[in-house]
Design a protein around this motif. Sequence first.
Motif, short mmCIF file in Angstrom:
data_model
loop_
_atom_site.label_atom_id
_atom_site.label_comp_id
_atom_site.label_asym_id
_atom_site.label_seq_id
_atom_site.Cartn_x
_atom_site.Cartn_y
_atom_site.Cartn_z
N UNK A 42 0.83 -1.22 0.00
CA UNK A 42 0.00 0.00 0.00
C UNK A 42 0.86 1.26 0.00
N UNK A 43 0.51 2.23 -0.83
CA UNK A 43 1.22 3.50 -0.88
C UNK A 43 2.52 3.46 -1.65
N UNK A 44 2.87 2.32 -2.24
CA UNK A 44 4.11 2.20 -3.01
C UNK A 44 3.80 2.07 -4.50
N UNK A 45 4.60 2.70 -5.31
CA UNK A 45 4.45 2.56 -6.75
C UNK A 45 5.23 1.37 -7.28
N UNK A 46 6.38 1.11 -6.67
CA UNK A 46 7.23 0.01 -7.13
C UNK A 46 6.67 -1.33 -6.65
N UNK A 47 6.65 -2.29 -7.55
CA UNK A 47 6.15 -3.63 -7.20
C UNK A 47 7.20 -4.37 -6.37
N UNK A 48 6.71 -5.01 -5.30
CA UNK A 48 7.60 -5.82 -4.47
C UNK A 48 7.88 -7.17 -5.12
N UNK A 49 6.89 -7.69 -5.86
CA UNK A 49 7.03 -8.92 -6.63
C UNK A 49 6.53 -8.65 -8.05
N UNK A 50 7.23 -9.19 -9.06
CA UNK A 50 6.89 -8.87 -10.44
C UNK A 50 6.74 -10.13 -11.29
N UNK A 51 5.55 -10.38 -11.78
CA UNK A 51 5.29 -11.40 -12.80
C UNK A 51 5.98 -12.73 -12.50
N UNK A 52 5.75 -13.24 -11.32
CA UNK A 52 6.38 -14.51 -10.93
C UNK A 52 5.61 -15.70 -11.50
N UNK A 53 6.33 -16.59 -12.12
CA UNK A 53 5.77 -17.86 -12.58
C UNK A 53 6.68 -18.96 -12.06
N UNK A 54 6.34 -19.48 -10.90
CA UNK A 54 7.17 -20.46 -10.20
C UNK A 54 6.32 -21.69 -9.89
N UNK B 258 -0.33 -14.88 6.99
CA UNK B 258 0.81 -13.96 7.02
C UNK B 258 0.93 -13.09 5.79
N UNK B 259 0.08 -13.32 4.80
CA UNK B 259 0.16 -12.55 3.55
C UNK B 259 -0.06 -11.06 3.84
N UNK B 260 0.86 -10.20 3.39
CA UNK B 260 0.74 -8.76 3.68
C UNK B 260 -0.38 -8.12 2.87
N UNK B 261 -0.89 -6.99 3.37
CA UNK B 261 -1.89 -6.22 2.63
C UNK B 261 -1.23 -5.56 1.43
N UNK B 262 -1.99 -5.41 0.36
CA UNK B 262 -1.48 -4.75 -0.82
C UNK B 262 -2.24 -5.18 -2.06
N UNK B 263 -1.81 -4.68 -3.19
CA UNK B 263 -2.46 -4.99 -4.47
C UNK B 263 -1.82 -6.23 -5.09
N UNK B 264 -2.66 -7.22 -5.40
CA UNK B 264 -2.19 -8.48 -5.96
C UNK B 264 -2.78 -8.68 -7.34
N UNK C 135 15.11 -7.91 -1.62
CA UNK C 135 14.80 -8.32 -2.99
C UNK C 135 13.40 -8.91 -3.12
N UNK C 136 12.73 -9.18 -1.98
CA UNK C 136 11.38 -9.71 -2.04
C UNK C 136 11.23 -11.13 -1.52
N UNK C 137 12.28 -11.69 -0.90
CA UNK C 137 12.22 -13.08 -0.43
C UNK C 137 11.12 -13.30 0.60
N UNK C 138 11.13 -12.47 1.65
CA UNK C 138 10.12 -12.65 2.70
C UNK C 138 8.71 -12.40 2.18
N UNK C 139 8.56 -11.39 1.31
CA UNK C 139 7.24 -11.12 0.71
C UNK C 139 6.78 -12.32 -0.11
#
Length: 603
Positions: free
Chosen positions: A14-26, A55-61, A42-46
């Motif tokens: 929330x409130x961030x423009x930069x994506x914490x995770x980007x187009x993951x296909x795992x 435990x999933x954080x709030x935000x845009x998915x 780098x986004x490991x914990x997220x």
Amino acid sequence: MEIIEFKDMSFTYPGCEKKALKNLNITIYPSEFILICGKSGCGKSTFLRQMKQELAPDGDVSGEVLYNGTSIESLSPFVSASEIGFVHQSPEKQIVTDKVWHELAFGLESLGMKNSFIRRRVAEMASFFGIQTWFRKKVFELSGGQKQILNLASVMAMQPKVLILDEPTSQLDPIASAEFISTLRKINLELGTTIILSEHRLEEVFPIADKVLVMENGEAQAYGTALEVGNFLSSKGKKHPMYDGLPTAMKIYSAVNSVASVEVSATKNTEISAYENFEMSSKGRSGMNSVVNSAVNLEDNCPITVRDGKSWLTNLLGNKPSIQRINCTNSSPEKEPIIQIKDSWFRYSKDGNDVIRDLSLTINKGELFAIIGGNGVGKSTLLKIITGTNKPYRGKIKINGKDIKKYKYKELFTENLCMLPQDPKSLFTEASAFEDLLDMVENTKSTDDEKISRAKEMLELLGLSNLGDLHPYDLSGGEQQRLALGKILLLNPKILLLDEPTKGLDPFYKKVLAKIFKNLQKKRVTIIMVTHDIEFCAQYFDRCAMLFDGTVISEDTPRELFSSNSFYTTASNRMSKHLFENAITCEDVIQLCRENMIQNVMS
């Protein structure tokens, strides 16, 4: 069928423009052992938290994360709690009861299991993890390693199908860490549990992982076997931030093969001058490093473990190489005692056991001094004795030749020493990282512009410039560690006490931290560090003291101390000690290999 699947998954806080995770296909399959690595932030914990509903954080998915074909968001709380286990980085963060046996039973009680079932399951887990001897202890009596094993056992009591772990060994000593990783391997092999593990310390985990995921800026940079990922990191040489995190055997193999390719080329052309030029360009470690930067492809016979590395070195150099020692000069600072501890004893309660026992120690001005030892031997207690927080009931402590009892509080902590505690969050008081740094210079005699400039410079030095507006609690563990260190450094201490400063730091920022330490040393700042990071000590510190049973049992230079140890030593030393006498770093082994190969060709 895959057990976990990320499908075009992106996430923004929330409130961030930069994506914490980007187009993951795992895709993760049942019973796989997956290792996640990458720089701090780098986004490991997220990434890990997206697989655990609670435990999933709030935000845009965007996109989705599936568990056995069902969206994580749609899982019932019972399935999520019982089938997907999560172990946090900090042992204290997860423990919720006061007794070991109750902690083991707590999860099962929360799931509504019958008492007879809970007793049977708890007994089984206690036996599997070897907890019987401390089964009825109070949790606060346990060491850090025991607490983390308890966390793992408590989660495994619910028999999860997927076990997720976020840097679980960051606070463990080398022996406890190896035992913990061994236990994970046992769970994976004997129970078939899918394990997804985030780690910075890759030496023991890399060889046992089925697949390794390298993350950078929220993206999957590489995902494949250990050898495939090793090739990816090596092909980019030392420029890739995770190159230094590779297992020691892989780094040495890559570097030595680079050296060998130079020699083969020279041999084919019969140009002895090539050897001379090569030798001159390789004089000293800096020259040697410039040569080995051009890494070669890792082949199928590339060693990954220490065992395989020993065999490879023997095949390369024979059983008795002609050059067996690193020739080094002692560059330790001039001996000028700044901290003197003599015959000190300390216990936390009148009727308790002694935590510090008849301890004597002298630390010199401008020295980089490391304190190592197992969990619970008194390392953090010793730091608090130096600060005067813990007061020995016997013995003397002197700072700069003056009894610590004669210092006034302001004189001791404003003009002499500062301490970075093990939990960086205890230092955060403001709403943003920048404001937290600015707060430390608020009472100085600088102008407002100068204060702002100093805070910004510290953010840049720590690699946090783009995170200054974030709340400190929203930073990753490694970023919090760097921010807390920055707050302490702004006080310009003469003596810097650090409790596990490399905890949560990736290999790239460890090198940044080492550079900061060396610059402080040039200013004659004394740095005393409690750590489990043996490799870091071996690379950068002047002296080390090993604690056991509350006292110093060994004190020497890293080269002398680690070259004679079997467990409290570096992977480089374990890999090469059958051939070399005092090699304790990758650079040492590479240099000796180079010198022996040149000697063999020239003779």
